[in-house]
Write a protein that holds these residues in place. Sequence first.
Motif, PDB file in Angstrom:
ATOM      1  N   GLU A   1       1.299   5.323 -10.337  1.00  0.00           N
ATOM      2  CA  GLU A   1       0.095   6.734 -10.125  1.00  0.00           C
ATOM      3  C   GLU A   1       0.732   7.333  -9.663  1.00  0.00           C
ATOM      4  O   GLU A   1      -0.490   8.560  -9.625  1.00  0.00           O
ATOM      5  CB  GLU A   1      -0.508   5.214  -9.824  1.00  0.00           C
ATOM      6  CG  GLU A   1      -1.585   4.445 -10.903  1.00  0.00           C
ATOM      7  CD  GLU A   1      -2.910   3.791  -9.524  1.00  0.00           C
ATOM      8  OE1 GLU A   1      -3.556   4.158  -8.936  1.00  0.00           O
ATOM      9  OE2 GLU A   1      -2.942   2.581 -10.360  1.00  0.00           O
TER      10      GLU A   1
ATOM     11  N   ILE B   1       1.590   0.945  -8.073  1.00  0.00           N
ATOM     12  CA  ILE B   1       1.574   1.949  -7.561  1.00  0.00           C
ATOM     13  C   ILE B   1       1.981   2.587  -7.376  1.00  0.00           C
ATOM     14  O   ILE B   1       1.395   4.279  -7.749  1.00  0.00           O
ATOM     15  CB  ILE B   1       0.800   1.630  -5.955  1.00  0.00           C
ATOM     16  CG1 ILE B   1      -0.299   0.215  -5.417  1.00  0.00           C
ATOM     17  CG2 ILE B   1      -0.280   2.648  -5.343  1.00  0.00           C
ATOM     18  CD1 ILE B   1       0.546  -0.222  -4.655  1.00  0.00           C
TER      19      ILE B   1
ATOM     20  N   SER C   1       0.683  -1.196  -0.005  1.00  0.00           N
ATOM     21  CA  SER C   1       0.062   0.117   0.518  1.00  0.00           C
ATOM     22  C   SER C   1       1.001   0.916  -0.100  1.00  0.00           C
ATOM     23  O   SER C   1       1.871   1.496   0.452  1.00  0.00           O
ATOM     24  CB  SER C   1      -1.003   0.439   1.210  1.00  0.00           C
ATOM     25  OG  SER C   1      -1.642   1.324   1.791  1.00  0.00           O
TER      26      SER C   1
ATOM     27  N   TYR D   1      -3.976  10.865  -1.761  1.00  0.00           N
ATOM     28  CA  TYR D   1      -4.252   9.309  -2.088  1.00  0.00           C
ATOM     29  C   TYR D   1      -4.313   8.138  -1.973  1.00  0.00           C
ATOM     30  O   TYR D   1      -3.057   8.080  -0.499  1.00  0.00           O
ATOM     31  CB  TYR D   1      -2.460   9.151  -3.778  1.00  0.00           C
ATOM     32  CG  TYR D   1      -2.705   8.257  -4.483  1.00  0.00           C
ATOM     33  CD1 TYR D   1      -3.256   7.726  -5.808  1.00  0.00           C
ATOM     34  CD2 TYR D   1      -2.223   7.359  -4.003  1.00  0.00           C
ATOM     35  CE1 TYR D   1      -3.340   7.193  -6.184  1.00  0.00           C
ATOM     36  CE2 TYR D   1      -1.603   5.879  -4.497  1.00  0.00           C
ATOM     37  CZ  TYR D   1      -1.763   6.304  -5.831  1.00  0.00           C
ATOM     38  OH  TYR D   1      -2.203   4.360  -6.333  1.00  0.00           O
ATOM     39  N   HIS D   2      -4.164   7.183  -2.452  1.00  0.00           N
ATOM     40  CA  HIS D   2      -4.588   5.702  -1.492  1.00  0.00           C
ATOM     41  C   HIS D   2      -5.252   4.281  -2.240  1.00  0.00           C
ATOM     42  O   HIS D   2      -5.750   4.763  -2.362  1.00  0.00           O
ATOM     43  CB  HIS D   2      -5.135   5.858  -0.135  1.00  0.00           C
ATOM     44  CG  HIS D   2      -5.248   4.317   1.237  1.00  0.00           C
ATOM     45  ND1 HIS D   2      -5.913   4.124   1.326  1.00  0.00           N
ATOM     46  CD2 HIS D   2      -4.030   4.390   1.556  1.00  0.00           C
ATOM     47  CE1 HIS D   2      -6.336   2.787   1.845  1.00  0.00           C
ATOM     48  NE2 HIS D   2      -4.228   2.795   2.541  1.00  0.00           N
ATOM     49  N   LYS D   3      -3.657   4.041  -1.904  1.00  0.00           N
ATOM     50  CA  LYS D   3      -4.573   2.322  -2.636  1.00  0.00           C
ATOM     51  C   LYS D   3      -3.754   1.203  -1.816  1.00  0.00           C
ATOM     52  O   LYS D   3      -2.193   1.598  -1.850  1.00  0.00           O
ATOM     53  CB  LYS D   3      -3.890   2.548  -4.258  1.00  0.00           C
ATOM     54  CG  LYS D   3      -4.020   0.893  -4.932  1.00  0.00           C
ATOM     55  CD  LYS D   3      -3.665   1.471  -6.501  1.00  0.00           C
ATOM     56  CE  LYS D   3      -4.667   0.579  -7.477  1.00  0.00           C
ATOM     57  NZ  LYS D   3      -5.164   1.243  -8.646  1.00  0.00           N
ATOM     58  N   LYS D   4      -4.485   0.389  -2.234  1.00  0.00           N
ATOM     59  CA  LYS D   4      -3.903  -0.786  -1.403  1.00  0.00           C
ATOM     60  C   LYS D   4      -3.625  -2.301  -2.248  1.00  0.00           C
ATOM     61  O   LYS D   4      -5.020  -2.604  -2.906  1.00  0.00           O
ATOM     62  CB  LYS D   4      -3.955  -1.386  -0.305  1.00  0.00           C
ATOM     63  CG  LYS D   4      -4.017  -2.453   0.722  1.00  0.00           C
ATOM     64  CD  LYS D   4      -5.040  -2.637   2.129  1.00  0.00           C
ATOM     65  CE  LYS D   4      -6.153  -3.522   2.090  1.00  0.00           C
ATOM     66  NZ  LYS D   4      -6.149  -3.628   4.159  1.00  0.00           N
TER      67      LYS D   4
END
Length: 332
Positions: free
Chosen positions: A61, A58, A13, A26-29
Amino acid sequence: MILSIESSCDDSSIAITNIETKELIYHKKISQEAEHSVYGGVVPELAARLHIEALPKILEECKSYFKDLKAIAVTNAPGLSVTLTEGVMMAKALAITLNLPLIAVNHLKGHIYSLFIQKDELLPCTVLLVSGGHTQIIEVEDLENMKIVGQTSDDSFGESFDKVSKMLGLGYPGGPVVQEKALKGNNEAYDFPIPLRQSPAIEFSYSGLKNAVRVAILKEEENGKLDEQTIANICASFQKTAVDHILMKLKKYFKLLPPKKVAIVGGASANIYLRENILKLSKEFNSELILAPLEFCSDNAAMIGRVAIEQYKSNDFVSFKDIDVKARLKEF
Ligand code: KG4
Ligand code: ZN
């Protein structure tokens, strides 16, 4: 803004957080649950290999935010050494290339600060941390002053769900699936013993309960009765006992030291039965219950970014030569 990286176990993440407003930009996992499920638990080397694929994907991005970054933060302890190393290597490379300071974040502090994502801190607070690796009661004064006042002497709460799930062939992670099966079961069908019931110590233990469940499963298997309803009954009875153990110990502790604020954090704090019962307990003691949104209960980089804001403000940086990875931490 701060870019934060989390790779302590099986979630890759990255988050970007605004230092002044605390806004999560922004946040992605990317979770690896499906890949580990066939093995009934996390395989460290496989996890590390999957981080190597997921983290750069990730990061790609996030490139448009690079110009706004003031620091790079990364989880460096506790967790699996081989997976922590992947995150730390990426953080080091970014800090050197972008010429930014590096912040090393304690994963457990991250779970505690998951309560305050996009918010100010509500401290002091008595925190129950329940995850795959930990079951602890922590008195939290502030980021620098956290004291463990009770913990497990063997397995953790989350881990016990994973093991019960594995024994029943339900896959990994065990928490959500055992909780789901329990909904259709009778939680009084099996009389599993509540661990450390007579002991006055503020301490947890899950190995005995796990063994009692194992014996019950074997018995049902021998009798050819391990059908859907029996599995649901085992899950419900186990979940009730696992939660009752926590409630009994918390009650003992709260009687000694009634808390003003109580919080539950960590992946296993998503357990609905636990949440409902801790809410009842907190009402009994007139204390306020603080919960993190469900999406931030399991491992994520947003919580690491939230801790990093505080460390950034107090100039708590680490040189890229000195940052090390620690699988275990005795104290905060
Ligand atoms: O915090 P986390 O994502 O990773 C660690 O730092 O360990 O927690 C994962 C753990 C796993 O053991 C998982 O089975 C458990 O949390 N978990 C649950 C539930 N959801 C996740 N345990 C009980 N009930 C749940 N609903
Ligand atoms: Zn965790």
